[in-house]
Every structure is written in C-alpha cells, then in structure tokens.
Design a protein around this motif. Sequence first.
Motif, PDB file in Angstrom:
ATOM      1  N   GLY A   3       0.833  -1.195   0.000  1.00 28.12           N
ATOM      2  CA  GLY A   3       0.000   0.000   0.000  1.00 28.12           C
ATOM      3  C   GLY A   3       0.867   1.245   0.000  1.00 28.12           C
ATOM      4  O   GLY A   3       2.095   1.164   0.104  1.00 28.12           O
ATOM      5  N   LYS A  15      -5.198   6.058   1.600  1.00 29.43           N
ATOM      6  CA  LYS A  15      -4.285   4.926   1.745  1.00 29.43           C
ATOM      7  C   LYS A  15      -4.907   3.666   1.139  1.00 29.43           C
ATOM      8  O   LYS A  15      -5.573   2.902   1.826  1.00 29.43           O
ATOM      9  N   PRO A  16      -4.716   3.444  -0.173  1.00 28.40           N
ATOM     10  CA  PRO A  16      -5.178   2.187  -0.765  1.00 28.40           C
ATOM     11  C   PRO A  16      -4.199   1.060  -0.419  1.00 28.40           C
ATOM     12  O   PRO A  16      -3.009   1.305  -0.210  1.00 28.40           O
ATOM     13  N   SER A  17      -4.712  -0.164  -0.365  1.00 29.78           N
ATOM     14  CA  SER A  17      -3.844  -1.303  -0.072  1.00 29.78           C
ATOM     15  C   SER A  17      -4.400  -2.545  -0.760  1.00 29.78           C
ATOM     16  O   SER A  17      -5.544  -2.585  -1.177  1.00 29.78           O
ATOM     17  N   ALA A  34      -9.329   0.514   0.872  1.00 32.16           N
ATOM     18  CA  ALA A  34      -8.899   1.911   0.880  1.00 32.16           C
ATOM     19  C   ALA A  34      -9.327   2.554   2.194  1.00 32.16           C
ATOM     20  O   ALA A  34     -10.433   2.316   2.674  1.00 32.16           O
TER      21      ALA A  34
END
Length: 46
Positions: A3, A15-17, A34
């Motif tokens: 991420g 914060k996408p992961s 996200a």
Amino acid sequence: MGGYVFNVSQSVKLKPSFLTRLVSGGPLQVDVAANVLWQDKFSFGL
C-alpha cells in the motif's frame, strides 16, 4: 501485501492497499481496500 499513502490535501490522506493470496490447488485471491485519513486523527475505510 502492499500500500501507499497519498496526500489528497493538507488534512486528507488516501491509503489504498492490497493483499494477494495463492494457495496450492486454489485460485489466486486479491483483496483491495482503501482508507481515508482525516487530520491524522480519524480513519474511514472500505
């Protein structure tokens, strides 16, 4: 798993992961998520 935190504005961060799983004999699985961080105090996610 991986991420990154993107600064959308001075008070908002995105914060996408992702999480990838591969099990012998099973299909590849990918989970995507996200989170939005607001003023580094509150977090909202999906």
